[in-house]
Design a protein around this motif. Structure first.
Motif, PDB file in Angstrom:
ATOM      1  N   LYS A 238       0.833  -1.194   0.000  1.00 15.25           N
ATOM      2  CA  LYS A 238       0.000   0.000   0.000  1.00 15.25           C
ATOM      3  C   LYS A 238       0.873   1.251   0.000  1.00 15.25           C
ATOM      4  N   ARG A 239       0.331   2.316  -0.532  1.00 15.22           N
ATOM      5  CA  ARG A 239       1.067   3.576  -0.539  1.00 15.22           C
ATOM      6  C   ARG A 239       1.319   4.029   0.907  1.00 15.22           C
ATOM      7  N   GLY A 240       2.566   4.316   1.228  1.00 15.46           N
ATOM      8  CA  GLY A 240       2.925   4.729   2.576  1.00 15.46           C
ATOM      9  C   GLY A 240       3.262   3.570   3.501  1.00 15.46           C
ATOM     10  N   GLU A 241       3.081   2.340   3.040  1.00 16.26           N
ATOM     11  CA  GLU A 241       3.372   1.157   3.852  1.00 16.26           C
ATOM     12  C   GLU A 241       4.849   0.792   3.727  1.00 16.26           C
ATOM     13  N   LYS A 242       5.507   0.557   4.854  1.00 13.43           N
ATOM     14  CA  LYS A 242       6.914   0.173   4.828  1.00 13.43           C
ATOM     15  C   LYS A 242       7.057  -1.251   4.305  1.00 13.43           C
ATOM     16  N   ASP A 284       9.691   2.231  -3.615  1.00 14.84           N
ATOM     17  CA  ASP A 284      10.066   1.868  -2.245  1.00 14.84           C
ATOM     18  C   ASP A 284      11.593   1.826  -2.146  1.00 14.84           C
TER      19      ASP A 284
END
Length: 301
Positions: A238-242, A284
């Protein structure tokens, strides 16, 4: 912690100095799973295991003893490493025993013993230690309690949480099959313990993985292996997920696939890496590092 202290810690855990590193994490308290995922993201092609954790309450530093089976990855051989986007950790290489060769006369038979012989003796000692009952029962990470009761009692984990830890432990425990089964049964009680007890009555030669399989049938998810595999192959970062969080989501599904025999256990690393390369966000930081290593070519596994 200095290299000598790291070496003593490693020896106490029965580890091999040349395969181990101590990470000094300067902030907060990290969960074991969080550490494993972060290390796996940095060295995805080398499997290791978390041997032990120590927390210094005075400094809030967390010390992690990590060991790899095929040698310390190159990225962990420096003085520090960026464990996550915002956390840099100090790396402590355990010091090796210092020999005082200057005091050995040239004519001494000891001077004729080569390093290969010494290394072989060291390996033999380690193997003997690992085979000794006192080693087998010392210092291993115990599983949390699981009963299968609903709602989940205080102090217990849900089945998904418990079985995830159990699958990782089976891979890490370097002991006999009998010891693995004993360690699993030690964590069970109530309906879960009864399920395994009934399995042992009906199947005398069952394995530790059989224990997890029967628990999966009784307490696990109801989806079929094909449905779980479809879900796994369509799980994206997901966008913003590490990356560590994304890998944790993937592994939760992958463990369920394994228990339902939806994939070959020997290909788990390839399956995991293939989905990471497919499902991770292209910008990422971890993916950018992988592409840099590969010369910005399209990554395939």
């Amino acid at each position: 912690m200095d290299p000598d202290e790291a070496a003593e810690w490693c020896k106490a855990q029965g580890g091999q100095l040349e395969l181990s590193v101590v990470m000094d994490i300067p902030v907060g308290t990290w969960a074991e799973e969080q550490i494993r995922l972060a290390v796996a993201a940095l060295a995805p092609d080398q499997r290791g295991f978390l041997a032990d954790i120590k927390v210094n309450p005075e400094t809030s530093h967390t010390y992690v003893l990590f060991e790899w089976r095929k040698g310390v990855p190159v990225c962990f051989q420096d003085v520090s490493i960026q464990l996550t986007d915002d956390v840099e950790v100090r790396l402590i290489q355990p010091s090796k025993p210092r020999g005082d060769s200057a005091n050995i006369p040239a004519s001494s038979p000891l001077a004729m013993i080569g390093p290969e012989f010494i290394a072989a003796i060291g390996d033999l000692v380690v193997k003997c230690q690992r085979a000794h009952p006192s080693y087998i029962s010392f210092g291993y990470r115990k599983l949390e309690k699981f009963s299968g009761n609903l709602p989940t009692p205080a102090g217990e984990e849900t089945f998904e949480e418990w079985v995830e830890q159990a699958m990782q432990a089976l891979d890490e425990w370097d002991v006999s099959e009998a010891q693995k089964k004993q360690r699993i049964t030690e964590s069970l009680k109530g309906p879960a313990s009864e399920a395994v007890r009934n399995l042992k009555l009906s199947k005398r030669d069952c394995t530790a993985l059989d224990y997890l399989n029967i628990l999966q049938e009784v307490f696990g998810r109801t989806e079929k292996a094909a449905e779980l595999m479809y879900q796994y192959e369509h799980t994206y970062q997901k966008r913003g997920e590490k990356m560590t969080e994304y890998m944790r989501r993937l592994d939760k599904i992958l463990y369920q696939v394994l228990l339902k025999k939806g994939t070959d256990p020997t290909t788990v690393d390839q399956v995991r890496m293939r989905q990471i390369l497919k499902g991770a966000l292209p910008l990422d930081p971890v993916m950018l590092q992988l592409r840099t290593r590969e010369g910005n070519k399209e990554l395939n596994y």
